[in-house]
Write an enzyme that holds these catalytic residues in place. Sequence first.
Site, mmCIF file in Angstrom:
data_model
loop_
_atom_site.group_PDB
_atom_site.id
_atom_site.type_symbol
_atom_site.label_atom_id
_atom_site.label_comp_id
_atom_site.label_asym_id
_atom_site.label_seq_id
_atom_site.Cartn_x
_atom_site.Cartn_y
_atom_site.Cartn_z
ATOM 1 N N ALA A 241 2.722 -23.226 20.625
ATOM 2 C CA ALA A 241 3.579 -22.512 19.665
ATOM 3 C C ALA A 241 4.504 -23.413 18.852
ATOM 4 O O ALA A 241 5.367 -22.919 18.138
ATOM 5 C CB ALA A 241 4.397 -21.413 20.339
ATOM 6 N N ALA A 242 4.322 -24.737 18.915
ATOM 7 C CA ALA A 242 5.130 -25.605 18.044
ATOM 8 C C ALA A 242 4.844 -25.274 16.575
ATOM 9 O O ALA A 242 5.766 -25.072 15.778
ATOM 10 C CB ALA A 242 4.842 -27.074 18.329
ATOM 11 N N GLY A 243 3.560 -25.207 16.240
ATOM 12 C CA GLY A 243 3.190 -24.887 14.856
ATOM 13 C C GLY A 243 3.636 -23.483 14.462
ATOM 14 O O GLY A 243 4.067 -23.252 13.326
ATOM 15 N N ASP A 244 3.528 -22.530 15.377
ATOM 16 C CA ASP A 244 3.957 -21.156 15.077
ATOM 17 C C ASP A 244 5.463 -21.084 14.856
ATOM 18 O O ASP A 244 5.940 -20.391 13.956
ATOM 19 C CB ASP A 244 3.576 -20.218 16.231
#
Length: 324
Positions: A241-244
């Site tokens: 979820a870093a990109g999210d």
Amino acid sequence: MRGSTAKRVLVAGSANADLVVRAPHIPAPGETVLGGDLATVPGGKGANQAVAAARAGGADAAMLVALGDDAAGEMLEGSLRGAGVALHVVRSDRATGAALITVSDQGENAITVAPGANMDLRPEHLPDLVDVAWLVLQLEIPIEAVGAYARAARAAGVKVMLNVAPAQPVPADLLASVDLLVANEEELAVLVGAGSIGDRLAALGTPMAVVTLGARGCCAWTGESYVLQPAFAVSAMDTTAAGDTFCGALAAALTRGEPVPAALRFASAAAALATTRAGAQSSVPTRERVDALLAIAGHDPSAAAALADHCGVASHPQLTIGFT
Ligand code: ADP
């Protein structure tokens, strides 16, 4: 006029129950790895981005989501509402989406998604766009729905952010309705094969495009200039979820009216913090924690120079570099 007063972020996308197990390493094909205890937590790119937009503050966050009539659907509804996301729920006969996630001790992940209910989102489900500044889309729901939502938003004067994840080619008519494309390095490679990262961002033809580069940071093309934001130095333990988090926080910051460099810096700090905790929605930081990190951050010229080199933009005449 929508643009000047609009203050909402609407995410239309996926929600999945994440079935997560930590393991010494990601298994290779044919390999079995003995991992730790199973955790079932709320995830899905769309839902993670909606939670990130809500926790980023300063903009109302809403989500169009399809859920099954099951325990996973209840868990996701609870997580989204708990974060302050207003919901437009399409109830599906299928099971709520699920993702089978292995997280290695090195903090890498490997994911298989069973989309289930997410496949029931259709073009006619898009809610009213009144007061929406940014519509945020990903590629975990049917591509026809993504295209229809993007075109409807464009026609209504609403800005469209497309996170091209998971990696796949994007139809030209969808790309033509996108204001801001966000890709990681692998996803960008699927869209444009040749050239430096900077050249490939510009070749996409969208008014703005951002590539996220993990622990290196990110690079944006704004149509005339490049904006580089090195990553914030943190102890990453789970990059799920870093990109999210980056996408949701970026949409909220832009909706608050922040200029692109400040919005990229906010999104990068939020994404860095997300890597310091396990899980997807549970790892998304609040605005207070992001502001606290921004307040103590300094300048790292060597990280900025390495990022500029990696992207092939070091000698571009219009280059903005953010502090970390
Ligand atoms: P994705 O999760 O979609 O593959 P990235 O890995 O590129 O996306 O991460 C998105 C953003 O999260 C990066 O641009 C960076 O700002 C931040 N980030 C990711 N990994 C780290 C890390 N190890 N340290 C600090 N920030 C990170």
